[in-house]
Design a protein around this motif. Structure first.
Motif, mmCIF file in Angstrom:
data_model
loop_
_atom_site.group_PDB
_atom_site.id
_atom_site.type_symbol
_atom_site.label_atom_id
_atom_site.label_comp_id
_atom_site.label_asym_id
_atom_site.label_seq_id
_atom_site.Cartn_x
_atom_site.Cartn_y
_atom_site.Cartn_z
ATOM 1 N N PHE A 162 0.800 -1.220 0.000
ATOM 2 C CA PHE A 162 0.000 0.000 0.000
ATOM 3 C C PHE A 162 0.840 1.280 0.000
ATOM 4 O O PHE A 162 0.298 2.370 0.183
ATOM 5 N N ALA A 163 2.141 1.155 -0.234
ATOM 6 C CA ALA A 163 3.036 2.313 -0.133
ATOM 7 C C ALA A 163 2.623 3.475 -1.037
ATOM 8 O O ALA A 163 2.791 4.648 -0.681
ATOM 9 N N ASP A 164 2.087 3.178 -2.207
ATOM 10 C CA ASP A 164 1.712 4.230 -3.156
ATOM 11 C C ASP A 164 0.224 4.552 -3.106
ATOM 12 O O ASP A 164 -0.338 5.096 -4.069
ATOM 13 N N CYS A 165 -0.431 4.225 -1.974
ATOM 14 C CA CYS A 165 -1.882 4.380 -1.874
ATOM 15 C C CYS A 165 -2.296 5.349 -0.772
ATOM 16 O O CYS A 165 -3.376 5.231 -0.198
ATOM 17 N N LEU A 166 -1.444 6.301 -0.478
ATOM 18 C CA LEU A 166 -1.744 7.244 0.594
ATOM 19 C C LEU A 166 -2.619 8.394 0.104
ATOM 20 O O LEU A 166 -2.588 8.765 -1.069
ATOM 21 N N GLY A 167 -3.382 8.953 1.030
ATOM 22 C CA GLY A 167 -4.191 10.126 0.721
ATOM 23 C C GLY A 167 -5.228 9.876 -0.351
ATOM 24 O O GLY A 167 -5.870 8.823 -0.375
ATOM 25 N N ASP A 168 -5.368 10.823 -1.255
ATOM 26 C CA ASP A 168 -6.426 10.699 -2.263
ATOM 27 C C ASP A 168 -6.157 9.606 -3.282
ATOM 28 O O ASP A 168 -7.004 9.310 -4.124
ATOM 29 N N ARG A 169 -4.979 8.961 -3.208
ATOM 30 C CA ARG A 169 -4.715 7.825 -4.096
ATOM 31 C C ARG A 169 -5.310 6.519 -3.561
ATOM 32 O O ARG A 169 -5.351 5.515 -4.276
#
Length: 553
Positions: A162-169
Motif C-alpha cells: 500500500f506504499a503508493d496508496c496514501l491520501g487521495d490515491r
C-alpha cells in the motif's frame, strides 16, 4: 473440537458462504459497511481482537499490553505492543513493526477518506525500536489505549503493498484494495465486486494445521430469504450471513433439519438517520453538504414528531421477534452504557406528534393533505437497502407519517451498492441523497469511545474526504465534540459510561438519529460445518481458521 484437532491444513475441501449483500472491497479502511469488514477479516488481521464473550485477546500481538505487565506507561501516554514471533505475510515476507506504523500513516493521511480514522485519534506518533516492537505515543494521557489496531475494523496493512496508496490515491489502488496481502487464514484468488470472492488457504498462516479448508467462496447477491434457504433447506451453502428475516420464516426453514440458526445480541441497532443537509439534485456536487441546510429537517420539532409517530414495539415484533428489542438508544450495550433517559420513544403517540407540528406552524394550509410552512411542504424521500424486513418497516413508517400529514416517497437500493464504497456512486448511504435513511450499525469491542466519535463535526462525509465519513446525519455540535474529547481523557469505567450515555442522549434527544430496534445478529450454518462460534463483538467470521467439515455418519 476433537475433529478440529485432527484436521490438517487444506484437508476439508471448500467452504461456501453466502452474503446476500455482496462484498464491494477487501480493504475495510475504505468502507464502513459490515459486509466488507467481515469479508476482509478473513485476510487482514489486527494486533488484538475481541472473543465471543467480549474479552480482548491477543491476535498478531504476543500479549495484551497493560499497566501491570509494563506495556502501558504509568502516565498513560504510550502503549507498547510486541508482535508474535515469525509472523509471515501471505506473500512469504516477514511482518514487521514498520507495517503497523505504516497502517497508522495510511489511515490518517489527508484526503484518504479512511472510514475508521476514529480508531487512531490522539496518536502523536508511532515508534518502531525493532522489527517486533511498536510504541504508540499519545498526545495526552489515554486511559483506554486499545482502539488502534484492535478489532476487525482496524487491521494491519502490508506497507510494501500500500506504499503508493496514501491520501487521495487510496481508492485508486484497485489491486491492493481487492487483493490485499494479509496474515489471515485465507488469501484472495479472485474478486468480483458485487458478485463473488474466491479464496484459498494461506500457505504461510501461523498455525500449520489451519485452516482446514483448502478454499473458501463468498457468494454475494440475492435476498436474505434465498440465503437462508440455501443453508437451512438445501444445504447448498455452509454459512449464511446476516439473516434479516422474520423469526417465523427462519423457524420454518430450520425445521428442514439441514442447518442451524445462530443468534446473539451485541451492539447492532436498526435506526433511521435524518439528513440535516439538503439533498436536492439541483445543488449538484454541493447536495447533502453543510453548504445547504435542509429546508425542514433542521426543525427539531419536525424530527421529534417523526420519531413520536413510530411504533417501535410493533416493528420489533413483525421484523425480528425474539431476535429484536425495541430501543430508544443507539448505544444499547454493554449494559453499563445503556441510557434509561429515552424510554418514552417506545410509546407511539400520533396525536401528540400532530400537536407538536401544529405548535411549530406546520399546517395543511392548502388542503392537499400535506403539512407546509412558508412555502415548504413536508415531503420527504426515505431510502434504505433492499430487504424484505426493511421494506416492511418502510411501508409501516410511511403510513404513520402519512397520518401526521407528511408525504413519504420510498426508495430502496441494492445492499451491494447502498453499503458500497464507490465514491462515484450516487446511491451510497454515505452520499445520503435522501431526506431520511434506514440501516443498522454496530461497533467492535465493548468500549464505545471510537463509535461515539463517529458523530463529531470532522467525521461528516464530504467530497473532500471521498464521502468516507461516518457522521451520516451531518450533525455538528460543539458540545457533543467536547464530550468526545473528554472521554478520550477519562479513566474509570463508570465515568466513561456516564460520558457515553450523555453523548447517546444528545444524539437521540436532538432526534438526528431515531433508534428503532436493538437487533440480535442472526446467521445460519449447515450441520456439516463445525467450529462456528458466533461473535457479536468482532467479526462474525473471527474464528474461520477453526472451522472444519463434519462428515456424515
Amino acid at each position: 473440537m476433537g475433529q478440529s484437532a485432527m484436521a490438517e491444513r487444506a484437508s476439508d475441501g471448500q467452504v461456501n458462504l453466502i452474503f446476500w449483500q455482496a462484498p464491494s472491497i477487501m480493504n475495510p479502511y475504505l468502507s464502513g459497511g459490515i459486509k466488507d469488514i467481515e469479508s476482509a477479516s478473513l485476510i487482514l488481521e489486527p494486533l488484538a481482537r475481541y472473543n465471543e464473550t467480549g474479552a480482548m485477546t491477543p491476535w498478531l500481538a504476543a500479549e495484551i499490553p497493560t499497566l501491570e505487565n509494563g506495556g502501558v506507561a504509568q502516565d498513560l501516554k504510550s502503549i507498547t505492543w510486541r508482535l508474535r514471533d515469525n509472523l509471515i505475510w501471505s506473500d512469504g515476507t516477514p511482518v514487521t513493526a514498520a507495517d503497523v506504523q505504516f497502517t497508522w500513516s495510511y489511515c490518517t493521511a489527508e484526503g484518504g477518506g479512511c472510514a475508521h480514522v476514529d480508531k487512531f485519534s490522539g496518536i502523536a506518533g508511532i515508534e518502531t525500536p525493532d522489527d517486533r516492537t511498536v510504541v504508540i505515543r499519545f498526545d495526552e494521557a489515554k486511559p483506554f489505549p486499545y482502539n488502534a489496531f484492535v478489532g476487525a475494523s482496524a487491521p494491519i496493512l502490508q506497507a510494501d503493498q500500500f506504499a503508493d496508496c496514501l491520501g487521495d490515491r487510496a481508492p485508486t489502488c484497485t489491486e491492493a484494495n481487492f487483493y490485499p496481502i494479509g496474515t489471515g487464514p485465507f488469501v484472495v484468488d479472485d474478486f468480483r465486486t458485487g458478485d463473488a470472492v474466491r479464496m484459498s488457504a494461506n500457505p504461510y498462516y501461523r498455525d500449520p494445521a489451519k485452516p482446514a479448508f483448502a478454499s473458501l467462496m463468498i457468494k454475494g447477491g440475492g435476498t436474505a430469504e434465498n440465503a437462508a434457504r440455501a443453508v437451512l433447506e438445501t444445504a447448498d451453502y455452509d454459512y449464511a450471513w446476516n439473516l434479516q428475516l422474520p423469526p417465523e420464516v427462519l423457524d420454518g426453514m430450520q425445521a428442514a433439519g439441514k442447518g442451524e440458526v445462530v443468534a446473539a445480541f451485541g451492539t447492532l441497532v436498526e435506526r433511521i438517520v435524518i439528513n440535516l443537509t439538503d439533498p436536492d439534485p439541483g445543488l449538484g456536487n454541493a447536495r447533502s453538504t453543510l453548504e445547504h441546510p435542509h429546508p425542514f429537517m433542521t426543525d427539531v420539532l419536525v424530527r421529534q414528531a417523526l420519531s413520536m409517530a413510530i411504533d417501535r414495539p410493533i416493528l420489533t415484533e413483525i421484523g425480528y421477534g425474539e431476535a429484536g428489542r425495541a430501543t430508544c438508544n443507539i448505544l444499547p450495550a454493554p449494559e453499563i452504557y445503556a441510557s434509561d433517559a429515552n424510554e418514552a420513544c417506545k410509546m407511539q403517540d400520533l396525536e401528540a406528534a400532530k400537536a407538536l407540528l401544529d405548535s411549530a406552524g406546520w399546517t395543511d394550509s392548502d388542503g392537499d393533505g400535506v403539512r407546509d410552512k412558508d412555502g415548504v411542504a413536508l415531503r420527504l424521500l426515505f431510502q434504505t437497502s433492499t430487504n424484505a424486513v426493511r421494506q416492511t418497516f418502510q411501508a409501516a413508517i410511511k403510513s404513520w407519517w402519512s397520518e401526521l400529514g407528511v408525504e413519504t416517497e420510498l426508495r430502496n437500493v441494492d445492499g451491494n451498492v447502498f453499503f458500497g464504497s464507490d465514491p462515484n456512486s450516487p446511491d451510497t448511504y454515505q452520499k445520503f441523497y435522501a431526506d431520511v435513511q434506514m440501516y443498522a450499525q454496530m461497533f467492535d469491542g465493548t468500549d464505545p469511545e471510537a463509535y461515539m466519535a463517529s458523530w463529531t463535526c470532522e467525521r461528516i462525509p464530504t467530497p473532500d474526504n471521498q464521502w468516507q465519513g461516518t457522521n451520516m446525519p451531518r450533525y455538528c455540535n460543539d458540545a457533543f465534540d467536547a464530550l468526545v474529547s473528554k472521554m478520550r481523557e477519562t479513566g474509570g469505567l463508570e465515568d466513561r459510561a456516564e460520558l457515553a450515555r450523555a453523548m447517546n442522549d444528545m444524539l437521540v434527544q436532538d432526534f438526528v438519529i431515531l433508534p428503532l430496534v436493538h437487533r440480535g445478529r442472526v446467521s445460519a450454518h449447515a450441520n456439516s460445518l463445525g467450529g462456528v462460534v458466533l461473535n457479536t463483538w468482532d467479526s462474525e467470521l473471527w474464528n474461520a481458521a477453526d472451522w472444519y467439515r463434519i462428515e456424515a455418519d
